[in-house]
Motif scaffolding. Structure first.
Motif, PDB file in Angstrom:
ATOM      1  N   GLN A  77      -2.042  24.688  11.419  1.00 37.71           N
ATOM      2  CA  GLN A  77      -1.544  24.475  10.067  1.00 37.71           C
ATOM      3  C   GLN A  77      -1.721  23.019   9.639  1.00 37.71           C
ATOM      4  O   GLN A  77      -1.857  22.115  10.466  1.00 37.71           O
ATOM      5  N   ILE A  78      -1.695  22.837   8.302  1.00 38.99           N
ATOM      6  CA  ILE A  78      -1.699  21.509   7.693  1.00 38.99           C
ATOM      7  C   ILE A  78      -0.334  21.286   7.066  1.00 38.99           C
ATOM      8  O   ILE A  78       0.142  22.106   6.282  1.00 38.99           O
ATOM      9  N   VAL A  79       0.308  20.182   7.415  1.00 38.24           N
ATOM     10  CA  VAL A  79       1.567  19.788   6.790  1.00 38.24           C
ATOM     11  C   VAL A  79       1.283  18.560   5.936  1.00 38.24           C
ATOM     12  O   VAL A  79       0.886  17.508   6.444  1.00 38.24           O
ATOM     13  N   GLU A  80       1.483  18.719   4.646  1.00 36.51           N
ATOM     14  CA  GLU A  80       1.136  17.660   3.692  1.00 36.51           C
ATOM     15  C   GLU A  80       2.405  17.055   3.101  1.00 36.51           C
ATOM     16  O   GLU A  80       3.257  17.775   2.568  1.00 36.51           O
ATOM     17  N   VAL A  81       2.529  15.738   3.197  1.00 35.76           N
ATOM     18  CA  VAL A  81       3.703  15.037   2.684  1.00 35.76           C
ATOM     19  C   VAL A  81       3.258  14.071   1.592  1.00 35.76           C
ATOM     20  O   VAL A  81       2.465  13.158   1.848  1.00 35.76           O
ATOM     21  N   ARG A  82       3.763  14.280   0.391  1.00 45.35           N
ATOM     22  CA  ARG A  82       3.393  13.422  -0.742  1.00 45.35           C
ATOM     23  C   ARG A  82       4.595  12.559  -1.129  1.00 45.35           C
ATOM     24  O   ARG A  82       5.687  13.087  -1.371  1.00 45.35           O
ATOM     25  N   ILE A  83       4.374  11.249  -1.202  1.00 38.86           N
ATOM     26  CA  ILE A  83       5.439  10.309  -1.563  1.00 38.86           C
ATOM     27  C   ILE A  83       4.971   9.521  -2.778  1.00 38.86           C
ATOM     28  O   ILE A  83       4.425   8.418  -2.657  1.00 38.86           O
ATOM     29  N   PRO A  84       5.118  10.066  -3.981  1.00 34.48           N
ATOM     30  CA  PRO A  84       4.554   9.435  -5.194  1.00 34.48           C
ATOM     31  C   PRO A  84       5.041   8.014  -5.440  1.00 34.48           C
ATOM     32  O   PRO A  84       4.304   7.184  -5.965  1.00 34.48           O
ATOM     33  N   THR A  85       6.288   7.713  -5.071  1.00 37.45           N
ATOM     34  CA  THR A  85       6.825   6.368  -5.318  1.00 37.45           C
ATOM     35  C   THR A  85       6.433   5.372  -4.238  1.00 37.45           C
ATOM     36  O   THR A  85       6.541   4.159  -4.440  1.00 37.45           O
ATOM     37  N   GLY A  86       6.021   5.877  -3.081  1.00 39.62           N
ATOM     38  CA  GLY A  86       5.726   4.988  -1.963  1.00 39.62           C
ATOM     39  C   GLY A  86       6.969   4.429  -1.299  1.00 39.62           C
ATOM     40  O   GLY A  86       6.890   3.539  -0.459  1.00 39.62           O
ATOM     41  N   LYS A  87       8.148   4.968  -1.657  1.00 38.87           N
ATOM     42  CA  LYS A  87       9.417   4.480  -1.112  1.00 38.87           C
ATOM     43  C   LYS A  87      10.203   5.670  -0.557  1.00 38.87           C
ATOM     44  O   LYS A  87      10.927   6.350  -1.302  1.00 38.87           O
ATOM     45  N   PRO A  88      10.105   5.911   0.742  1.00 41.22           N
ATOM     46  CA  PRO A  88      10.777   7.077   1.329  1.00 41.22           C
ATOM     47  C   PRO A  88      12.275   6.912   1.495  1.00 41.22           C
ATOM     48  O   PRO A  88      12.986   7.888   1.745  1.00 41.22           O
ATOM     49  N   GLY A  89      12.787   5.688   1.384  1.00 39.80           N
ATOM     50  CA  GLY A  89      14.205   5.453   1.590  1.00 39.80           C
ATOM     51  C   GLY A  89      14.547   5.323   3.073  1.00 39.80           C
ATOM     52  O   GLY A  89      13.698   5.497   3.943  1.00 39.80           O
ATOM     53  N   LYS A  90      15.818   5.044   3.353  1.00 43.78           N
ATOM     54  CA  LYS A  90      16.239   4.798   4.733  1.00 43.78           C
ATOM     55  C   LYS A  90      16.077   6.043   5.596  1.00 43.78           C
ATOM     56  O   LYS A  90      15.530   5.990   6.706  1.00 43.78           O
ATOM     57  N   GLU A  91      16.556   7.190   5.086  1.00 45.73           N
ATOM     58  CA  GLU A  91      16.432   8.437   5.854  1.00 45.73           C
ATOM     59  C   GLU A  91      14.967   8.804   6.034  1.00 45.73           C
ATOM     60  O   GLU A  91      14.548   9.238   7.112  1.00 45.73           O
ATOM     61  N   GLY A  92      14.192   8.615   4.957  1.00 52.03           N
ATOM     62  CA  GLY A  92      12.770   8.936   5.034  1.00 52.03           C
ATOM     63  C   GLY A  92      12.025   8.034   6.000  1.00 52.03           C
ATOM     64  O   GLY A  92      11.096   8.473   6.687  1.00 52.03           O
TER      65      GLY A  92
END
Length: 350
Positions: free
Chosen positions: A78-93
């Protein structure tokens, strides 16, 4: 592992890695890079794909972490795709992305693809980005600069069996094309595809290109700064027209031009006091690519010219804010045109 966009195709021919990170502000090239990775993965049996778009502070990162360890009954890979449009995942991220990067190692059943915008230097020093970079393949997607755009267009046309006239006539056609699509690579791609639909393979005349290609250029004030400092007078005028048409704030355009003048005056004064130019540029926060332009222009820019430009910038500041200034246009954009063109002409190095 770091790769340039142009190196990705050759890399994929040698085999897939389990983690890819694409970062950059050019949507077309990021899309094409992601498509190339997905196509290679599908050919190697990665039949399932899940997409997770990070939005807001309450995004559930546990879903992303769980996705890598759960395959459906109908898929081996499988492919797991993670998109972060702001470029800021935050502390948890940040914590989750570090865990995700570690989990991809020696994982031959899951390919993880992380899509990010262009990140500043401070963000790239973060622990989460460092983990992605060190444990995966980082593909940096730089924008196509204006001087490289005609060649990029020519290569894309060639890819669909078309080309412009040879010699100077063809270069004029490519320059016309580039002027119409500058700053909007996705639209450039669409206009090239349009030419492929309208005309058969072979040679394209300038008349054919002019009749087909619409003006879809987009400009930003940072590129305007580079054009002014490069002494590209005609391009400066065209960009100002475009910025006005796009509804850009005149006050922001003025600030950009005036700040370049002020910075040049500060660096010039520091050099006059005996400081080496590289030190003066660093102290006054003139970074790449502006530093190279300053280095080219400053030796020929007199103190008297800079003083006159500073006075002119002060006058235009008043006009932009609604004041009337003798011997200057009352329209803010006409005043900006005069200021920018004067500055740009002074930046022409003969």
């Amino acid at each position: 592992m770091q790769l340039a966009y142009s190196q990705l195709s050759a890399h994929l021919q040698k085999g897939l890695r389990s983690l890819y990170v694409l970062h950059g502000d050019e949507p077309l090239m990021q899309q094409e890079a992601a498509d190339a990775i997905r196509a290679t993965a599908r050919a190697q049996g990665y039949t399932e794909r899940s997409v997770h778009t990070v939005s807001g502070a309450h995004f559930d990162w546990s879903e992303v972490l769980a996705a890598g360890g759960s395959l459906s009954l109908f898929a081996d890979k499988q492919i797991v795709e993670v998109r972060i449009p702001t470029g800021k995942p935050g502390k948890e991220g940040s914590t989750a992305l570090q865990q995700l990067a570690v989990s991809t190692q020696d994982n031959d059943s899951t390919l993880t693809l992380v899509l990010l915008p262009r990140l500043d230097a401070a963000t790239r020093k973060g622990a989460w980005f460092g983990a992605l970079e060190n444990l995966g393949v980082l593909v940096t997607i730089d924008p196509i600069e204006r001087n490289a755009l005609p060649q990029w267009i020519a290569q894309r046309l060639q890819g669909q069996g078309q080309h412009v006239l040879s010699g100077e006539a063809g270069q004029r056609t490519l320059q016309f094309f580039a002027d119409r699509v500058e700053g909007n690579l996705l639209a450039a791609h669409q206009e090239i595809q349009k030419l492929g639909l309208l005309y058969p393979p072979g040679e394209l005349t300038q008349a054919q290109v002019e009749s087909a290609v619409v003006n879809v250029a987009r400009y930003d004030v940072f590129k305007l700064s580079e054009s002014v400092l490069s002494g590209q007078v005609a391009r400066v005028q065209r960009m100002l027209d475009g910025l006005q048409a796009e509804g850009e704030a005149a006050v922001l355009v003025h600030y950009t031009i005036a700040e370049d003048i002020r910075a040049m005056k500060r660096v010039k004064d520091a050099i006059a006091q005996g400081k080496p130019m590289p030190m003066a540029l660093r102290e006054h926060r003139v970074w790449s690519p502006r530093d190279r332009l300053f280095e080219r222009v400053l030796p020929t820019m007199s103190a008297a010219r800079l003083h006159g430009l500073l006075q002119a910038a002060h006058q235009v500041d008043g006009i932009v804010k609604g004041l009337k200034v003798p011997d200057w246009p009352t329209d803010p954009w006409q005043a900006l045109q005069r200021l920018a063109v004067r500055f740009s002409r002074f930046c022409i190095v003969r």
